[in-house]
Design a protein around this motif. Structure first.
Motif, PDB file in Angstrom:
ATOM      1  N   ASN A  64       0.848  -1.164   0.000  1.00 55.96           N
ATOM      2  CA  ASN A  64       0.000   0.000   0.000  1.00 55.96           C
ATOM      3  C   ASN A  64       0.900   1.236   0.000  1.00 55.96           C
ATOM      4  OD1 ASN A  64      -1.927   1.999   0.603  1.00 55.96           O
ATOM      5  ND2 ASN A  64      -2.551   1.080   2.519  1.00 55.96           N
ATOM      6  N   HIS A  65       0.767   2.102  -1.032  1.00 62.19           N
ATOM      7  CA  HIS A  65       1.645   3.252  -1.197  1.00 62.19           C
ATOM      8  C   HIS A  65       0.892   4.547  -0.953  1.00 62.19           C
ATOM      9  CE1 HIS A  65       5.818   3.707  -2.299  1.00 62.19           C
ATOM     10  NE2 HIS A  65       5.540   4.757  -3.039  1.00 62.19           N
ATOM     11  N   PHE A  66      -0.191   4.466  -0.194  1.00 60.06           N
ATOM     12  CA  PHE A  66      -1.072   5.604   0.047  1.00 60.06           C
ATOM     13  C   PHE A  66      -0.316   6.797   0.642  1.00 60.06           C
ATOM     14  CE2 PHE A  66      -3.660   7.886   3.178  1.00 60.06           C
ATOM     15  CZ  PHE A  66      -4.687   8.363   2.392  1.00 60.06           C
ATOM     16  N   LYS A  67       0.498   6.562   1.657  1.00 61.15           N
ATOM     17  CA  LYS A  67       1.193   7.651   2.340  1.00 61.15           C
ATOM     18  C   LYS A  67       2.120   8.403   1.395  1.00 61.15           C
ATOM     19  CE  LYS A  67       4.357   8.602   6.171  1.00 61.15           C
ATOM     20  NZ  LYS A  67       5.152   8.015   7.290  1.00 61.15           N
ATOM     21  N   GLU A  68       2.915   7.677   0.609  1.00 63.12           N
ATOM     22  CA  GLU A  68       3.864   8.320  -0.297  1.00 63.12           C
ATOM     23  C   GLU A  68       3.142   9.097  -1.403  1.00 63.12           C
ATOM     24  OE1 GLU A  68       3.940   5.299   0.779  1.00 63.12           O
ATOM     25  OE2 GLU A  68       5.887   5.002   1.775  1.00 63.12           O
ATOM     26  N   GLU A  69       2.044   8.534  -1.902  1.00 63.31           N
ATOM     27  CA  GLU A  69       1.273   9.220  -2.937  1.00 63.31           C
ATOM     28  C   GLU A  69       0.677  10.525  -2.398  1.00 63.31           C
ATOM     29  OE1 GLU A  69      -0.018   4.961  -4.966  1.00 63.31           O
ATOM     30  OE2 GLU A  69      -1.425   6.097  -3.727  1.00 63.31           O
ATOM     31  N   THR A  70       0.184  10.471  -1.168  1.00 60.51           N
ATOM     32  CA  THR A  70      -0.391  11.657  -0.549  1.00 60.51           C
ATOM     33  C   THR A  70       0.672  12.727  -0.314  1.00 60.51           C
ATOM     34  OG1 THR A  70      -2.072  10.307   0.558  1.00 60.51           O
ATOM     35  CG2 THR A  70      -1.692  12.510   1.438  1.00 60.51           C
ATOM     36  N   GLU A  71       1.834  12.312   0.139  1.00 61.91           N
ATOM     37  CA  GLU A  71       2.926  13.265   0.354  1.00 61.91           C
ATOM     38  C   GLU A  71       3.335  13.929  -0.961  1.00 61.91           C
ATOM     39  OE1 GLU A  71       5.940  10.931   2.195  1.00 61.91           O
ATOM     40  OE2 GLU A  71       5.080  11.109   4.218  1.00 61.91           O
ATOM     41  N   GLU A  72       3.348  13.166  -2.050  1.00 55.42           N
ATOM     42  CA  GLU A  72       3.701  13.720  -3.350  1.00 55.42           C
ATOM     43  C   GLU A  72       2.671  14.752  -3.797  1.00 55.42           C
ATOM     44  OE1 GLU A  72       5.823  14.058  -7.081  1.00 55.42           O
ATOM     45  OE2 GLU A  72       6.309  13.524  -5.027  1.00 55.42           O
ATOM     46  N   ARG A  84      -6.097   3.048  -7.572  1.00 52.02           N
ATOM     47  CA  ARG A  84      -6.564   3.911  -6.485  1.00 52.02           C
ATOM     48  C   ARG A  84      -6.983   5.253  -7.094  1.00 52.02           C
ATOM     49  NH1 ARG A  84      -5.502   3.595  -1.119  1.00 52.02           N
ATOM     50  NH2 ARG A  84      -3.670   2.293  -1.372  1.00 52.02           N
ATOM     51  N   ASN A 106       0.652  16.516  -1.832  1.00 49.83           N
ATOM     52  CA  ASN A 106       0.778  17.684  -0.954  1.00 49.83           C
ATOM     53  C   ASN A 106       1.954  18.564  -1.361  1.00 49.83           C
ATOM     54  OD1 ASN A 106      -1.444  17.228   0.746  1.00 49.83           O
ATOM     55  ND2 ASN A 106      -0.290  15.796   2.019  1.00 49.83           N
ATOM     56  N   TYR A 152     -10.290  10.258  -1.708  1.00 50.98           N
ATOM     57  CA  TYR A 152      -9.874   8.930  -2.154  1.00 50.98           C
ATOM     58  C   TYR A 152     -11.069   7.990  -2.269  1.00 50.98           C
ATOM     59  CZ  TYR A 152      -4.828   9.661  -1.650  1.00 50.98           C
ATOM     60  OH  TYR A 152      -3.542  10.092  -1.805  1.00 50.98           O
TER      61      TYR A 152
END
Length: 214
Positions: free
Chosen positions: A85-93, A120, A95, A108
Motif C-alpha cells: 500500500n503506497h497511500f502515504k507516499e502518494e499523498t505526500e507527493e 486507487r 501535498n 480517495y
C-alpha cells in the motif's frame, strides 16, 4: 424328483451357501456402487487440482510480466508501479505538488483490484493562480515518480465571466480524477483490499515466491 425335493442341506452346506450369497452381495456393492463413487470422487479431485494448477500458472505469468515491467521502468526512469500500500507516499507527493495551490482538496476512493494490479482513484480540485500554473502542476503529477492516469479534466475561469481577462493571468479552478496504479506483487500486506476468496491465497503462494530466477 421326489429324492431332490426331500434333500435337506446340511449345516455346513447352509453356511457355505450363506457365505456365497454374502460374497455375491459384497461383490455387487463393490462393483456397482463403491467403485463408481470412488471414480467420481477421483475425477472431482482431478478437476479441482487442474483448476488450481491453471490458477497458479496465471498468477505466475502475471508476476513475471509485472516483474519485467518493473525492471523496464527502472531502466528507463519511467514512473514506477509501487507495491500496495503506497497511500502515504502518494499523498505526500500530492501535498508537495499542490502546496502553492488555493483551496486544494482531494477525496480517495476504495482501491480496486484487477488481478495483480490495483487502481486507487482520487477526485481532486484546486485553484491555481493562473492557467499556466495549473498546467504546470498537472504535468508535475503526470511526470512524478508514480504511474498514474488523469481523466475528466476541467479547467475553468475562477473570475467573473463578464470580465474580459486573459485566463493565463488570473486564477482558474481545476477538477480531475487521478488514478494511481499499484501492484499486489511483493506487497507486504493486502489489508483493505476487496479480494475474492481464491485471490486471498496469493500471498501464501506464488505472490510471495522467489521469482528472481523466473
Amino acid at each position: 424328483m421326489n429324492s431332490l425335493k426331500k434333500y435337506i442341506l446340511s449345516r455346513t452346506q447352509k453356511i457355505v451357501l450363506l457365505l456365497f450369497v454374502i460374497i455375491l452381495i459384497a461383490a455387487g456393492y463393490y462393483a456397482g456402487f463403491y467403485l463408481p463413487v470412488q471414480r467420481r470422487i477421483q475425477a472431482a479431485d482431478t478437476t479441482d487440482l487442474e483448476a488450481q494448477i491453471q490458477m497458479e500458472q496465471v498468477k505466475s505469468k502475471q508476476i513475471q510480466q509485472m516483474k519485467k515491467e518493473i525492471e523496464e521502468n527502472k531502466a528507463s526512469n519511467a514512473p514506477m508501479v509501487p507495491a500496495y500500500n503506497h497511500f502515504k507516499e502518494e499523498t505526500e507527493e500530492l501535498n508537495r505538488i499542490f502546496a502553492d495551490a488555493y483551496n486544494f482538496s482531494f477525496q480517495y476512493s476504495e482501491p480496486k483490484v484487477d488481478g495483480m494490479q490495483i487502481r486507487r482513484a482520487i477526485n481532486l480540485s484546486f485553484t491555481a493562480e493562473s492557467f499556466d500554473k495549473a498546467v504546470s502542476m498537472i504535468h508535475e503529477v503526470l511526470e512524478g515518480p508514480y504511474r498514474c492516469l488523469i481523466e475528466d479534466l476541467s479547467i475553468e475561469d475562477d473570475e467573473d465571466e463578464t470580465e474580459e481577462m486573459d485566463i493565463r493571468n488570473h486564477p482558474v479552478s481545476v477538477t480531475f480524477q487521478l488514478t494511481y496504479f499499484e501492484t499486489r506483487y511483493d506487497a507486504e500486506s493486502e489489508e483493505g483490499l476487496d479480494l475474492e476468496p481464491e485471490e486471498t491465497q496469493a500471498p501464501s503462494g506464488l505472490a510471495n515466491a522467489d521469482v528472481s530466477n523466473l
